[in-house]
Design a protein around this motif. Structure first.
Motif, PDB file in Angstrom:
ATOM      1  N   ILE A 165     -10.036  -7.747 -14.598  1.00 36.59           N
ATOM      2  CA  ILE A 165     -10.551  -6.541 -13.948  1.00 36.59           C
ATOM      3  C   ILE A 165      -9.529  -5.415 -14.068  1.00 36.59           C
ATOM      4  O   ILE A 165      -8.347  -5.594 -13.767  1.00 36.59           O
ATOM      5  N   MET A 166     -10.000  -4.264 -14.533  1.00 36.15           N
ATOM      6  CA  MET A 166      -9.175  -3.057 -14.577  1.00 36.15           C
ATOM      7  C   MET A 166      -9.665  -2.101 -13.489  1.00 36.15           C
ATOM      8  O   MET A 166     -10.875  -1.908 -13.333  1.00 36.15           O
ATOM      9  N   GLY A 215     -13.723  -1.812 -13.974  1.00 34.41           N
ATOM     10  CA  GLY A 215     -14.376  -2.428 -15.118  1.00 34.41           C
ATOM     11  C   GLY A 215     -13.862  -3.847 -15.288  1.00 34.41           C
ATOM     12  O   GLY A 215     -12.778  -4.181 -14.801  1.00 34.41           O
ATOM     13  N   TYR A 216     -14.637  -4.682 -15.940  1.00 34.44           N
ATOM     14  CA  TYR A 216     -14.200  -6.065 -16.100  1.00 34.44           C
ATOM     15  C   TYR A 216     -14.626  -6.625 -17.457  1.00 34.44           C
ATOM     16  O   TYR A 216     -15.522  -6.100 -18.125  1.00 34.44           O
ATOM     17  N   SER A 217     -13.973  -7.684 -17.834  1.00 34.49           N
ATOM     18  CA  SER A 217     -14.354  -8.470 -19.013  1.00 34.49           C
ATOM     19  C   SER A 217     -14.100  -9.929 -18.673  1.00 34.49           C
ATOM     20  O   SER A 217     -13.392 -10.242 -17.709  1.00 34.49           O
ATOM     21  N   GLN A 252      -8.987  -4.028 -23.245  1.00 38.27           N
ATOM     22  CA  GLN A 252      -9.732  -2.920 -23.861  1.00 38.27           C
ATOM     23  C   GLN A 252     -11.179  -2.903 -23.396  1.00 38.27           C
ATOM     24  O   GLN A 252     -11.730  -1.840 -23.090  1.00 38.27           O
ATOM     25  N   GLU A 253     -11.802  -4.081 -23.350  1.00 38.36           N
ATOM     26  CA  GLU A 253     -13.200  -4.172 -22.907  1.00 38.36           C
ATOM     27  C   GLU A 253     -13.332  -3.741 -21.450  1.00 38.36           C
ATOM     28  O   GLU A 253     -14.234  -2.981 -21.092  1.00 38.36           O
ATOM     29  N   TYR A 277     -15.213  -0.287 -19.858  1.00 39.70           N
ATOM     30  CA  TYR A 277     -16.190  -0.432 -18.774  1.00 39.70           C
ATOM     31  C   TYR A 277     -15.767   0.427 -17.583  1.00 39.70           C
ATOM     32  O   TYR A 277     -16.585   1.106 -16.944  1.00 39.70           O
ATOM     33  N   MET A 278     -14.458   0.422 -17.300  1.00 37.75           N
ATOM     34  CA  MET A 278     -13.940   1.161 -16.155  1.00 37.75           C
ATOM     35  C   MET A 278     -14.144   2.665 -16.330  1.00 37.75           C
ATOM     36  O   MET A 278     -14.564   3.360 -15.392  1.00 37.75           O
ATOM     37  N   TYR A 279     -13.858   3.178 -17.514  1.00 34.97           N
ATOM     38  CA  TYR A 279     -14.007   4.616 -17.735  1.00 34.97           C
ATOM     39  C   TYR A 279     -15.471   5.043 -17.773  1.00 34.97           C
ATOM     40  O   TYR A 279     -15.804   6.182 -17.440  1.00 34.97           O
TER      41      TYR A 279
END
Length: 212
Positions: A96-97, A183-185, A199-200, A204-206
């Motif tokens: 998670i970002m 955002g998460y991956s 990066q993924e 998603y976060m942006y």
């Protein structure tokens, strides 16, 4: 701060004194004096102090000095260990970002000291929210990364919303307008390298940030 260094150093010191006793007073047959306990106490005190210095250095090398969360280098190292466990258990690992919205406005309006206070509160909210096998790290600036053990793909969106809500509620009194874009991956569904998953999650976060 962990006690591993102090426990290990004190254990070695204790073992040394046990061997010292048997060597001088059992093997060599030298008379036993009360000063043995004084020397033992001195040795153990030195061992405890040395172990404490080791624990302090190790703690500071792994942590962000402001928030007390893990630093960037540590989360990357932990990721490789966590993926091995996930592979064995056939589970997913969430990356998670998180980025704070309007953080610049807080710094501009109230000053950097208030901005630091906000980062500390966010870090506290994150560490309180996550599970005991999860890891929270400051990625840089007002960005954080969270590794979530056994994160389920069908419940990931709900988890992220709850995390955002936890941050908002935590800061509602002092920072009522601050929210977080998240955002998460998932490993291995979205990638197997840490860089790819970051990066993924970042993309998603942006996307979430633009919607706010």
């Amino acid at each position: 701060m962990p006690y591993r260094g102090r426990i290990l150093a004190t254990g070695i010191g204790l073992l040394f004194n046990i061997l010292r006793y048997f060597y001088y007073h059992q093997y060599l047959g030298l008379p036993f004096y009360w000063t043995f306990f004084v020397l033992t106490a001195i040795f153990l005190s030195i061992a405890w102090w040395a172990g404490k210095q080791f624990d302090k250095v190790k703690y500071l090398s792994e942590r962000d000095p402001l928030t007390g969360t893990y630093n960037r280098r540590t989360v990357e190292e932990y990721f490789h260990k966590a993926t091995k466990i996930s592979d064995l258990k056939k589970q997913s690992l969430g990356v998670i970002m998180l980025d704070l919205n309007k953080f610049k406005e807080v710094n501009d309006e109230f000053g950097h000291q208030k901005g630091d206070e906000l980062l500390i509160q966010v870090a506290t909210a994150l560490t309180t929210f996550v599970g005991k096998h999860d890891l929270v790290a400051r990625w840089g600036g007002d960005e954080f990364v969270v590794l979530v053990d056994n994160m389920q793909e069908n419940t990931a969106d709900d988890y992220v919303k709850e995390l955002q809500q936890a941050i908002t509620l935590r800061n509602a009194e002092n920072f009522p307008n601050v929210e977080a874009s998240v955002g998460y991956s998932l490993y291995p569904q979205h990638g197997k390298s840490f860089q790819k998953l970051v990066q993924e999650a970042d993309a998603y976060m942006y996307k979430d940030k633009k919607e706010h």
